[in-house]
Design an enzyme around this catalytic site. Structure first.
Site, PDB file in Angstrom:
ATOM      1  N   HIS A 308      45.442 -22.052 -76.685  1.00  0.00           N
ATOM      2  CA  HIS A 308      45.164 -21.474 -78.005  1.00  0.00           C
ATOM      3  C   HIS A 308      44.894 -19.969 -77.916  1.00  0.00           C
ATOM      4  O   HIS A 308      45.241 -19.337 -76.938  1.00  0.00           O
ATOM      5  CB  HIS A 308      44.023 -22.236 -78.690  1.00  0.00           C
ATOM      6  CG  HIS A 308      44.261 -23.710 -78.751  1.00  0.00           C
ATOM      7  ND1 HIS A 308      45.109 -24.295 -79.662  1.00  0.00           N
ATOM      8  CD2 HIS A 308      43.799 -24.729 -77.954  1.00  0.00           C
ATOM      9  CE1 HIS A 308      45.146 -25.609 -79.460  1.00  0.00           C
ATOM     10  NE2 HIS A 308      44.370 -25.903 -78.420  1.00  0.00           N
ATOM     11  N   GLU A 322      37.447 -23.891 -79.514  1.00  0.00           N
ATOM     12  CA  GLU A 322      38.103 -24.253 -78.255  1.00  0.00           C
ATOM     13  C   GLU A 322      38.701 -23.042 -77.548  1.00  0.00           C
ATOM     14  O   GLU A 322      38.630 -22.928 -76.328  1.00  0.00           O
ATOM     15  CB  GLU A 322      39.198 -25.287 -78.522  1.00  0.00           C
ATOM     16  CG  GLU A 322      39.885 -25.776 -77.259  1.00  0.00           C
ATOM     17  CD  GLU A 322      41.095 -26.641 -77.532  1.00  0.00           C
ATOM     18  OE1 GLU A 322      41.784 -26.988 -76.560  1.00  0.00           O
ATOM     19  OE2 GLU A 322      41.358 -26.945 -78.709  1.00  0.00           O
ATOM     20  N   HIS A 376      41.987 -26.818 -71.638  1.00  0.00           N
ATOM     21  CA  HIS A 376      41.724 -27.155 -73.036  1.00  0.00           C
ATOM     22  C   HIS A 376      40.378 -27.881 -73.175  1.00  0.00           C
ATOM     23  O   HIS A 376      39.788 -28.310 -72.181  1.00  0.00           O
ATOM     24  CB  HIS A 376      42.825 -28.065 -73.592  1.00  0.00           C
ATOM     25  CG  HIS A 376      44.139 -27.372 -73.771  1.00  0.00           C
ATOM     26  ND1 HIS A 376      44.599 -26.953 -74.987  1.00  0.00           N
ATOM     27  CD2 HIS A 376      45.082 -27.015 -72.865  1.00  0.00           C
ATOM     28  CE1 HIS A 376      45.774 -26.365 -74.846  1.00  0.00           C
ATOM     29  NE2 HIS A 376      46.101 -26.387 -73.557  1.00  0.00           N
ATOM     30  N   GLU A 438      41.694 -31.484 -70.010  1.00  0.00           N
ATOM     31  CA  GLU A 438      40.804 -31.611 -71.172  1.00  0.00           C
ATOM     32  C   GLU A 438      39.388 -31.736 -70.621  1.00  0.00           C
ATOM     33  O   GLU A 438      38.985 -32.782 -70.133  1.00  0.00           O
ATOM     34  CB  GLU A 438      41.165 -32.838 -72.008  1.00  0.00           C
ATOM     35  CG  GLU A 438      42.528 -32.773 -72.685  1.00  0.00           C
ATOM     36  CD  GLU A 438      42.534 -31.925 -73.953  1.00  0.00           C
ATOM     37  OE1 GLU A 438      41.517 -31.245 -74.226  1.00  0.00           O
ATOM     38  OE2 GLU A 438      43.551 -31.949 -74.677  1.00  0.00           O
TER      39      GLU A 438
END
Length: 475
Positions: A308, A322, A376, A438
């Site tokens: 992102h 995030e 992430h 993650e």
């Protein structure tokens, strides 16, 4: 496109694809070349897609009012107003009323509004790629040049300009992302030493212009480059207007040479040891493109991707976003890998910059990376969801995933959700071993707080590095 138009577009788009429902975040949505972030708490209720009101207030910057007494939601922006009533299947846009399939609701303390606001004049071209689950949308603004650039006013498709979406500098590498390819004019100057990159027929995109200091004609914006032995700062500005061009200057502490290569809409300028030659000021030619200068000494090349960035915040927690967590961890991983003389580490982004997924892949491919690691944080509509997981897409990436995960999950201390197959773009389209991590669930307040803790971040970063080095045989 103006903000209010984008708000109505968001409603219309999600209504047009009611099958997305709870799986909205697995679908990539690209608007005018920019990937949008769709929150996981988008829901499908009785055939209508519902979106949290925070999508409007946080991501679009509109004034949102909630009158609990009469259950009225009011959204104001650009001189227009949308009004909805909890439990009522009608919406008012200005002085017009639209019927809705489903009424707004309050669920678990979150106000969800229906997204069926019909607008036949939106002028949106929609293309659905079923194999990759990508929706590509092009607005009338983008296709006819109706958009404006809040920075300099020249960034429209109508005049054929390329638009700069991001500028970043890491180690000895300048990365510039654009919406289409540009042939740069690069020169080396002295007194003082600097490298000048001119981008003809180019302007700053509205999103890039809005995120930072004014870089229009007569104004100069800069990037700080702390703790760099060769570069003091990077400056950029709209250099001219007829036609528009962008100039980027790398201010040097000592003489450096450079290598340039382009790949589609991505421009990379690498600094290399000075070869004793120089070019005259305002030279329009640069050296040939023998390679990137990375990994040429036999070192392993590791690309770390902070997911992102910029207008794409990723998942939103109660305390942070995030994109911030991802970048913070990526920087810590980079710092640790730099200590190994046998590894060259490259970040896809070193600041709050937006990169399309294909651009992240191109960086790793062009560098011939040995491994690619994308960082992430997870999210769920349930605040109880928890745990750490590692994804791979190709069989050749599974060993890397397993090696990193065994250290990674121990460092987080969260529930072990295991090593899993995932069809994510950045680990599917890369050709080297690639994984997507993650760390934990940002929607879980306990895990969010731990992921924000600097000491815990140090542990997690060290675990990722340990896994990478073991895989590469460098531990």
């Amino acid at each position: 496109m103006k903000k209010f138009g984008f708000l109505v577009f968001l409603f219309v788009f999600l209504w047009s694809f009611p099958h997305l429902g709870e799986a909205a975040t697995s679908t990539k949505v690209v608007l005018n070349g920019q990937e949008l972030s769709i929150p996981e708490d988008v829901q499908n209720m009785q055939g209508s897609v519902m979106v949290p009101i925070r999508v409007i207030s946080e991501n679009l910057g509109y004034k949102v009012q909630w009158n609990q007494a009469d259950g009225r939601v009011m959204i104001d922006g650009e001189g227009k107003s949308i009004q909805l009533l909890i439990g009522k299947k009608a919406a008012s846009v200005g002085n017009k009323t639209y019927d809705l399939n489903t009424a707004p609701v309050v669920q678990n303390g979150t106000t969800l509004v229906p997204i069926r606001l019909v607008s036949e004049q939106m002028g949106i071209d929609v293309h659905w790629n079923n194999s990759d689950k990508i929706v590509t949308l092009t607005t009338l603004d983008a296709s006819t040049g109706g958009g404006t650039n809040s920075g300099s006013g020249n960034g429209t498709a109508e005049n054929g300009l390329a638009l700069v979406n991001g500028i970043s500098f890491s180690e000895s590498r300048l990365l510039v992302t654009l919406d289409k390819g540009v042939t740069p004019k690069v020169s080396k100057m002295d007194s003082p030493d600097r490298i000048v990159v001119d981008l003809p027929k180019t302007d700053f995109s509205p999103a890039f212009a809005a995120q930072g200091p004014d870089a229009s004609v007569g104004q100069i914006a800069s990037l700080d480059v702390p703790n760099n032995d060769n570069v003091s700062q990077v400056r950029y500005s709209q250099f001219s207007t007829e036609p528009s061009s962008v100039r980027i200057v790398i201010d040097l502490k000592n003489k450096q040479d450079y290598e340039v290569f382009t790949e589609g809409s991505l421009l990379i300028v690498d600094l290399v040891a000075d070869n004793g030659t120089s070019t005259e000021p305002d030279s329009t030619t640069g050296p040939t493109q023998p390679g990137t200068g990375v990994g040429d000494s036999g070192k392993k090349v590791v690309v770390i991707d902070a997911g992102h960035g910029d207008q794409d915040p990723g998942a939103i927690g109660s305390q942070t976003s995030e994109k911030k967590l991802n970048l913070g961890l990526a920087l810590k991983v980079e710092a640790l890998l730099k200590n190994d003389p046998n590894i060259d580490v490259v970040l896809t982004r070193s600041d709050d910059t937006f990169l399309q997924l294909k651009e992240r892949v191109k960086i790793a491919e062009k560098l011939g990376a040995d491994v690619f690691v994308s960082i992430h944080a997870n999210s769920s509509g349930s605040s109880a969801a928890s745990g750490t997981e590692t994804y791979y897409q190709r069989a050749s990436s599974k060993k890397l995933a397993q090696t990193i995960h065994k250290y990674f999950v121990a460092a987080t201390g969260f529930k072990d959700r295991g090593v899993q197959y995932g069809n994510f773009h950045v680990i599917r389209e890369t050709t080297m071993p690639a994984v997507l991590l993650e760390v934990g669930f940002i929607s879980n307040r306990t895990e969010e707080s731990k992921m924000m803790d600097s000491a815990k971040q140090d542990e997690i970063a060290a675990s990722i590095v340990k896994g990478i080095k073991e895989y590469l045989g460098a531990s």
